[in-house]
Motif scaffolding. Structure first.
Motif, mmCIF file in Angstrom:
data_model
loop_
_atom_site.group_PDB
_atom_site.id
_atom_site.type_symbol
_atom_site.label_atom_id
_atom_site.label_comp_id
_atom_site.label_asym_id
_atom_site.label_seq_id
_atom_site.Cartn_x
_atom_site.Cartn_y
_atom_site.Cartn_z
ATOM 1 N N ARG A 1 0.860 -1.184 0.000
ATOM 2 C CA ARG A 1 0.000 0.000 0.000
ATOM 3 C C ARG A 1 0.895 1.232 0.000
ATOM 4 O O ARG A 1 1.656 1.454 0.940
ATOM 5 C CB ARG A 1 -0.901 -0.009 1.227
ATOM 6 C CG ARG A 1 -1.934 -1.111 1.167
ATOM 7 C CD ARG A 1 -2.721 -1.165 2.448
ATOM 8 N NE ARG A 1 -3.904 -1.990 2.258
ATOM 9 C CZ ARG A 1 -4.444 -2.743 3.214
ATOM 10 N NH1 ARG A 1 -3.910 -2.766 4.399
ATOM 11 N NH2 ARG A 1 -5.517 -3.445 2.972
ATOM 12 N N PRO A 2 0.807 2.048 -1.059
ATOM 13 C CA PRO A 2 1.795 3.109 -1.237
ATOM 14 C C PRO A 2 1.816 4.168 -0.124
ATOM 15 O O PRO A 2 2.853 4.768 0.127
ATOM 16 C CB PRO A 2 1.399 3.742 -2.573
ATOM 17 C CG PRO A 2 0.009 3.285 -2.841
ATOM 18 C CD PRO A 2 -0.149 1.976 -2.160
ATOM 19 N N TYR A 3 0.688 4.388 0.550
ATOM 20 C CA TYR A 3 0.641 5.488 1.517
ATOM 21 C C TYR A 3 0.735 5.041 2.975
ATOM 22 O O TYR A 3 0.533 5.820 3.875
ATOM 23 C CB TYR A 3 -0.633 6.309 1.310
ATOM 24 C CG TYR A 3 -0.654 7.015 -0.026
ATOM 25 C CD1 TYR A 3 0.084 8.184 -0.213
ATOM 26 C CD2 TYR A 3 -1.364 6.497 -1.099
ATOM 27 C CE1 TYR A 3 0.103 8.820 -1.429
ATOM 28 C CE2 TYR A 3 -1.355 7.129 -2.329
ATOM 29 C CZ TYR A 3 -0.623 8.292 -2.499
ATOM 30 O OH TYR A 3 -0.596 8.919 -3.706
ATOM 31 N N VAL A 4 1.000 3.730 3.173
ATOM 32 C CA VAL A 4 0.971 3.228 4.540
ATOM 33 C C VAL A 4 2.371 2.862 5.034
ATOM 34 O O VAL A 4 3.091 2.113 4.374
ATOM 35 C CB VAL A 4 0.045 1.995 4.633
ATOM 36 C CG1 VAL A 4 -0.121 1.570 6.078
ATOM 37 C CG2 VAL A 4 -1.300 2.298 4.008
ATOM 38 N N PHE A 5 2.727 3.400 6.208
ATOM 39 C CA PHE A 5 4.038 3.142 6.799
ATOM 40 C C PHE A 5 3.884 2.849 8.279
ATOM 41 O O PHE A 5 2.858 3.165 8.873
ATOM 42 C CB PHE A 5 4.947 4.364 6.636
ATOM 43 C CG PHE A 5 5.124 4.793 5.224
ATOM 44 C CD1 PHE A 5 6.139 4.263 4.450
ATOM 45 C CD2 PHE A 5 4.253 5.700 4.646
ATOM 46 C CE1 PHE A 5 6.290 4.642 3.122
ATOM 47 C CE2 PHE A 5 4.392 6.086 3.325
ATOM 48 C CZ PHE A 5 5.417 5.555 2.564
ATOM 49 N N ARG A 6 4.914 2.245 8.855
ATOM 50 C CA ARG A 6 4.905 2.095 10.315
ATOM 51 C C ARG A 6 6.324 2.214 10.849
ATOM 52 O O ARG A 6 7.279 2.089 10.090
ATOM 53 C CB ARG A 6 4.266 0.783 10.734
ATOM 54 C CG ARG A 6 4.957 -0.440 10.180
ATOM 55 C CD ARG A 6 4.287 -1.697 10.716
ATOM 56 N NE ARG A 6 4.137 -2.713 9.684
ATOM 57 C CZ ARG A 6 3.187 -3.638 9.703
ATOM 58 N NH1 ARG A 6 2.322 -3.681 10.683
ATOM 59 N NH2 ARG A 6 3.106 -4.536 8.750
ATOM 60 N N VAL A 7 6.408 2.463 12.148
ATOM 61 C CA VAL A 7 7.742 2.593 12.739
ATOM 62 C C VAL A 7 7.992 1.487 13.759
ATOM 63 O O VAL A 7 8.909 1.567 14.558
ATOM 64 C CB VAL A 7 7.956 3.977 13.401
ATOM 65 C CG1 VAL A 7 7.999 5.069 12.362
ATOM 66 C CG2 VAL A 7 6.879 4.263 14.439
ATOM 67 N N CYS A 8 7.144 0.457 13.751
ATOM 68 C CA CYS A 8 7.328 -0.643 14.686
ATOM 69 C C CYS A 8 7.626 -1.913 13.903
ATOM 70 O O CYS A 8 7.340 -1.984 12.717
ATOM 71 C CB CYS A 8 6.058 -0.845 15.492
ATOM 72 S SG CYS A 8 4.618 -1.062 14.437
ATOM 73 N N PHE A 9 8.186 -2.912 14.588
ATOM 74 C CA PHE A 9 8.373 -4.181 13.890
ATOM 75 C C PHE A 9 7.031 -4.908 13.834
ATOM 76 O O PHE A 9 6.063 -4.501 14.479
ATOM 77 C CB PHE A 9 9.460 -5.043 14.532
ATOM 78 C CG PHE A 9 9.393 -5.147 16.031
ATOM 79 C CD1 PHE A 9 8.288 -5.690 16.647
ATOM 80 C CD2 PHE A 9 10.448 -4.704 16.821
ATOM 81 C CE1 PHE A 9 8.218 -5.806 18.013
ATOM 82 C CE2 PHE A 9 10.384 -4.809 18.202
ATOM 83 C CZ PHE A 9 9.270 -5.358 18.798
ATOM 84 N N ILE A 10 6.951 -5.969 13.036
ATOM 85 C CA ILE A 10 5.664 -6.633 12.855
ATOM 86 C C ILE A 10 5.539 -7.859 13.760
ATOM 87 O O ILE A 10 6.537 -8.343 14.293
ATOM 88 C CB ILE A 10 5.423 -7.013 11.370
ATOM 89 C CG1 ILE A 10 6.506 -7.950 10.855
ATOM 90 C CG2 ILE A 10 5.378 -5.759 10.509
ATOM 91 C CD1 ILE A 10 6.222 -8.475 9.464
ATOM 92 N N ASP A 11 4.320 -8.343 13.933
ATOM 93 C CA ASP A 11 4.034 -9.451 14.856
ATOM 94 C C ASP A 11 4.967 -10.651 14.721
ATOM 95 O O ASP A 11 5.529 -11.100 15.710
ATOM 96 C CB ASP A 11 2.588 -9.924 14.691
ATOM 97 C CG ASP A 11 1.622 -8.935 15.287
ATOM 98 O OD1 ASP A 11 2.062 -8.095 16.089
ATOM 99 O OD2 ASP A 11 0.438 -8.992 14.942
ATOM 100 N N PRO A 12 5.127 -11.182 13.496
ATOM 101 C CA PRO A 12 5.951 -12.384 13.375
ATOM 102 C C PRO A 12 7.341 -12.198 13.979
ATOM 103 O O PRO A 12 7.901 -13.115 14.580
ATOM 104 C CB PRO A 12 6.030 -12.609 11.863
ATOM 105 C CG PRO A 12 4.799 -11.973 11.337
ATOM 106 C CD PRO A 12 4.552 -10.791 12.223
ATOM 107 N N PHE A 13 7.859 -10.975 13.878
ATOM 108 C CA PHE A 13 9.201 -10.722 14.398
ATOM 109 C C PHE A 13 9.245 -10.897 15.916
ATOM 110 O O PHE A 13 10.218 -11.419 16.469
ATOM 111 C CB PHE A 13 9.651 -9.311 14.000
ATOM 112 C CG PHE A 13 11.045 -8.973 14.420
ATOM 113 C CD1 PHE A 13 12.118 -9.666 13.904
ATOM 114 C CD2 PHE A 13 11.284 -7.970 15.346
ATOM 115 C CE1 PHE A 13 13.414 -9.365 14.296
ATOM 116 C CE2 PHE A 13 12.573 -7.668 15.745
ATOM 117 C CZ PHE A 13 13.641 -8.369 15.214
ATOM 118 N N GLN A 14 8.186 -10.473 16.599
ATOM 119 C CA GLN A 14 8.156 -10.606 18.064
ATOM 120 C C GLN A 14 8.155 -12.066 18.484
ATOM 121 O O GLN A 14 8.834 -12.450 19.434
ATOM 122 C CB GLN A 14 6.898 -9.945 18.628
ATOM 123 C CG GLN A 14 6.927 -8.446 18.569
ATOM 124 C CD GLN A 14 5.942 -7.867 19.569
ATOM 125 O OE1 GLN A 14 6.095 -8.074 20.766
ATOM 126 N NE2 GLN A 14 4.956 -7.168 19.079
ATOM 127 N N GLY A 15 7.350 -12.888 17.773
ATOM 128 C CA GLY A 15 7.305 -14.310 18.088
ATOM 129 C C GLY A 15 8.654 -14.963 17.838
ATOM 130 O O GLY A 15 9.148 -15.752 18.645
#
Lengths: 400, 317
Positions: free
Chosen positions: A159-173
Motif C-alpha cells: 500500500r503506497p501510503y501506509v508506513f509504520r515505525v514498529c516491527f511486525i508481529d511475526p518478528f516478536q514471536g
C-alpha cells in the motif's frame, strides 16, 4: 390531540435548543481553527493529524502515544520547526472504534493534514487506510504490528501510503522463540488469545521458530479477550510439563493469567509480546508473580543508549515524572520519522512526504535505528525485557 | 400519523418533503459539496436511525429489554459480505439475505428466550450477542479475530435513504396496526393481554424478528460502507449505544428514536474536537437530558403513559 402536539412541539424546541447550543460550541471551535489556518499561509505550518485511541478499550496505548508524539512536536517546534515551519498537531479521539477511526481520518483530510500519525491498533489503522489512500495522504502507524497493514492481503501489493515505525508481529514471536532456545529450553506451551489476530500472529511465529530450532510445543491452548479465570486451562498446561510458557496477549488478560499461573504452582519462565507493557500488568499480577517473566518490546526505558536516556529525561520532565512506555516512544519516533522525511524531501507536500518515508534510511529513533524496507516495514532491533521484583529490566537487545 | 393517513394532501406533502431531503443531499454528494467526512457522518446517522427505530420496536413498544441488537447487526454484516464478496451476488440480494439471516437468528433466539421476562430476557439477549461475537472470532472463513477487510463500498446515499424510509414505514405501520396494539398491550400488562386472548409469545417473537431484521439491514449497510468488519465492532457497547438512543428518545416513540439517533450522532461528532473531554461531556449531556426529561426527548408514551392517556382522553373530549 392538540395537547399532545403541544407537548411534542415543546420537546422539539428543547431538542433544537440543546442541539443549537452544542452546535454553537462546535462552531466556536472550528472558527478558531479556521482562523489559525487563514492567518498562516499554507507554507507556515505543517498539519499532522493525530488519530488516536484516547478512550475505549485501548485508551492506555493511545494516550501514551499521543504524549510521546506531542513531546516530539514540542521539541521540533521549540527548535524552530521543520524546514522553518511550525508543526500544528490536530488531535482526535477514535474511541478505539474502527468506523470512528475511518470517519476521523476523513475529517482530518478536510482539515488539510499533510500526514496522519496513528491509530495504534491494527484494526483501526486498517479502517483508516482506504480513506487516506484515496486522498493521497500518508499514514504512519506507530504501533500497528499486524502483518497485513502495509501490504494488501488480497493482491499482495504494497500500500503506497501506509508506513509504520514498529516491527511486525511475526518478528516478536521469532524474537521470543530465539530467546527461549538460547536460554536452553526445549519444550514450550502456548496459551494465546484466540480473539485477537495479534496474539494468533505472535503464537504462530513463535511456534514456527521454536520448532525449527529443535524445540517441541507440548500444548497449545486459547482464551478470549475479557476472560478473567484461567485456572482450569493453566492446570491442564501444567500437566504437560513445559519448560517455557508463551502467553502472547494484552495486559488485561495476561496480568490475571500470570497471577493465577503462579498460584497454580507454575513456576516456569513465561514470555509474551508488547501487549504486556502496561503499568496494570504489575499492579494486577504483583511483583512476585512476575519474576521470571519476559516480554519482547520495541524499546526499554532502562536502555543506556544516549538517545533513549535523553528521551526518557525529557518525557519525565514534561509529564510529571511518568516513565514513557513503548507506545510513548513509538509515538515520538513516528513524529520524528515524519519530520526527518519532510526534511529530506524539502517539502511538506503529502506526496513528497510519502516518497521520502518510503526511502527512509538509517533514521535514528528512540526505538532503534530504522531503514524502511520495500514493504514499508522498518528494519530495526527488538529488546527482551525481564521483570525483576516488579521492575522492568532490559535483558538483551536482539538485532535483526 | 393517523391524521396524515386520512388526509391525502398531508400524505402528498410528506412524500414531497422526503423527496426534497433525498434530492438535496444527493445533489450535494454528486457535486462534491458534501465532503467525505460529512458523508461518513451522514451514514452513521442513517444507520443509527435504523438501529434505534428497530430496537425501539422491541424495547419501547413490546417492552422487552433486549441487549443483543449488535449481535443481529453483526449477522447482517457478515451474511451480506459473504454474499457480495464470496458469491458475487448483487447488493440488493445481499441486503435481503442479511435481513433474512438476522430475522432467522431473531426467531431462533426469540423462541426460547422470549418466555423469559424482564432482567432474565436482558441477560439472555446479552448472552446471545456475546455468543455471536465469540462464534465469529472462531470462524476462520470470515477472518476470525481480524475480521474482513477490503469490502466493496456499495452503500450509497440512495440505499441508505431507502433503508431508513423503509424501516420507519414498516415499523410505524406495524405499531399502528392491530398487531401493534397487541404488542403494546403486552408491554402494558402481559397477564391482562393474555386474558384478552392475545398470544403473547407469538407477538413478542414477531416484534423481535422485525427488530432483528432491520438490525441486520443496518449491519449489511455498515459493512459495505466502512470497508472493514470484525467481531469486536459489534460488541456489547454497540448494543448499549443503541439502547441509549432509544431511552433518550423515549421508549415507544418512533419519532423519538429518530430524533435521539440524530441527536446522539451529532453530539458525538461535535465532541470530536474535544478529545480529552469527549466522553465526559457526552455522558454529562445524557445525564442532563435524563434529569430534565426522564421520559426521553419525545417520550410521550413511556413512564408518563397514564398521565398521557388521561390527557389524550381530555383532548378528545
Amino acid at each position: 390531540m392538540k395537547k399532545s402536539f403541544k407537548r411534542k412541539a415543546i420537546s422539539l424546541l428543547t431538542t433544537a435548543l440543546l442541539l443549537g447550543s452544542l452546535a454553537g460550541c462546535g462552531n466556536g471551535e472550528t472558527s478558531t481553527e479556521d482562523g489559525g489556518t487563514n492567518t498562516a499561509t499554507s507554507g507556515e505550518t505543517i498539519k499532522i493529524g493525530l488519530n488516536m485511541e484516547l478512550s475505549g478499550d485501548t485508551a492506555s496505548y493511545g494516550s501514551n502515544a499521543r504524549d510521546g508524539a506531542m513531546l516530539a512536536i514540542n521539541e521540533l517546534n521549540a527548535a524552530g520547526g521543520v524546514l522553518g515551519m511550525q508543526i500544528e498537531p490536530i488531535e482526535r479521539d477514535n474511541k478505539s472504534d474502527a468506523a470512528e477511526a475511518a470517519t476521523l481520518s476523513a475529517a482530518l483530510i478536510g482539515e488539510e493534514i499533510a500526514v496522519q500519525v496513528g491509530p495504534l491498533t491494527s484494526g483501526c489503522v486498517n479502517a483508516s487506510i482506504p480513506v487516506l489512500s484515496e486522498a493521497g495522504i500518508p499514514i504512519v502507524a506507530p504501533a500497528a504490528t499486524a502483518a497485513n497493514i502495509t501490504v494488501d492481503p488480497d493482491t499482495n501489493e504494497v500500500r503506497p501510503y501506509v508506513f509504520r515505525v514498529c516491527f511486525i508481529d511475526p518478528f516478536q514471536g521469532t524474537l521470543m522463540a530465539q530467546f527461549a532456545l538460547d536460554s536452553g529450553y526445549t519444550t514450550a506451551a502456548i496459551y494465546k488469545d484466540t480473539s485477537s489476530d495479534y496474539s494468533q500472529g505472535l503464537a504462530e511465529s513463535f511456534k514456527t521458530t521454536f520448532e525449527a530450532g529443535g524445540g517441541t510445543i507440548v500444548a497449545e491452548e486459547g482464551f478470549t479477550s475479557g476472560d478473567r479465570d484461567f485456572r482450569a486451562t493453566l492446570n491442564k498446561i501444567k500437566g504437560t510439563n513445559p519448560e517455557f510458557l508463551y502467553v502472547p496477549g494484552y495486559y488485561q488478560e495476561v496480568a490475571p493469567l500470570i497471577k493465577q499461573a503462579r498460584e497454580a504452582g507454575i513456576t516456569i519462565p513465561m514470555g509474551g509480546g508488547d501487549g504486556w507493557d502496561s503499568p496494570d500488568t504489575l499492579s494486577v499480577a504483583g511483583a512476585d508473580a512476575l519474576n521470571n517473566c519476559f516480554f519482547t518490546n520495541h524499546y526499554s526505558s532502562e536502555d543506556a543508549d544516549e538517545k533513549v536516556v535523553a528521551f526518557v529525561t525529557a518525557y519525565k520532565a514534561a509529564y510529571n515524572d511518568k516513565t514513557p512506555d513503548a507506545f510513548a516512544a513509538l509515538g515520538y519516533d513516528a513524529i520524528m520519522a515524519v519530520a526527518s522525511a519532510i526534511e529530506s524531501a524539502g517539502s511538506a507536500d503529502p506526496q513528497a512526504i510519502t516518497d521520502a518515508l518510503a526511502s527512509l534510511t538509517d533514521f535514528e529513533g528512540v526505538t532503534g535505528t530504522m531503514t524502511m524496507d520495500e514493504q514499508h516495514n522498518p528494519i530495526k532491533a527488538g529488546v527482551i525485557i525481564e521483570y525483576v521484583d516488579g521492575a522492568q529490566v532490559m535483558n538483551t537487545r536482539i538485532e535483526p | 400519523m393517523e391524521l396524515l393517513k386520512r388526509n391525502p394532501a398531508a400524505l402528498f406533502l410528506k412524500i414531497l418533503i422526503l423527496a426534497g431531503i433525498f434530492s438535496a443531499i444527493q445533489y450535494m454528494i454528486s457535486f462534491k459539496i458534501l465532503s467525505t467526512y460529512y458523508q461518513m457522518t451522514l451514514t452513521t446517522l442513517c444507520l443509527n436511525i435504523i438501529l434505534a427505530v428497530s430496537l425501539n420496536l422491541i424495547n419501547g413498544f413490546t417492552g422487552q429489554l433486549s441487549l443483543g441488537h449488535a449481535g443481529f447487526m453483526s449477522i447482517g454484516a457478515y451474511v451480506s459480505v459473504v454474499f457480495t464478496q464470496n458469491l458475487d451476488a448483487p447488493f440488493l440480494l445481499a441486503l435481503f439475505m442479511a435481513c433474512l439471516g438476522a430475522a432467522l437468528a431473531g426467531l431462533v433466539i426469540g423462541i426460547p428466550t422470549l418466555r423469559l421476562r424482564g432482567d432474565y430476557l436482558a441477560i439472555a439477549t446479552l448472552g446471545f450477542g456475546e455468543i455471536i461475537r465469540i462464534i465469529l472470532y472462531n470462524i476462520e472463513a470470515v477472518g476470525g479475530a481480524a475480521g474482513i477487510t477490503g469490502i466493496p463500498k456499495l452503500t450509497t446515499w440512495p440505499w441508505l435513504f431507502g433503508s431508513v424510509v423503509l424501516t420507519i414505514l414498516v415499523i410505524n405501520n406495524l405499531t399502528n396496526s392491530s398487531y401493534g396494539r397487541a404488542i403494546v398491550s403486552i408491554r402494558e400488562d402481559e397477564v391482562a393481554s393474555e386474558l384478552m386472548g392475545i398470544n403473547i409469545v407469538n407477538y413478542k417473537i414477531l416484534a423481535f424478528i422485525v427488530g432483528a431484521m432491520f438490525a441486520g439491514l443496518a449491519g449489511g449497510l455498515y459493512a459495505h460502507f466502512f470497508y472493514i468488519i470484525k467481531p469486536n465492532t459489534f460488541g456489547f457497547m454497540k448494543s448499549f449505544d443503541v439502547l441509549v438512543m432509544v431511552v433518550l428518545g423515549g421508549l415507544g416513540s418512533t419519532s423519538g428514536a429518530v430524533i435521539a439517533a440524530i441527536f446522539v450522532t451529532i453530539l458525538s461528532t461535535v465532541l470530536q474536537s474535544f478529545p480529552e473531554l469527549r466522553m465526559v461531556l457526552y455522558a454529562m449531556v445524557l445525564i442532563i437530558v435524563m434529569i430534565f426529561r426522564p421520559q426521553g426527548l419525545m417520550g410521550n408514551k413511556e413512564l408518563s403513559f397514564k398521565i398521557l392517556r388521561r390527557k389524550r382522553g381530555e383532548a378528545k373530549k
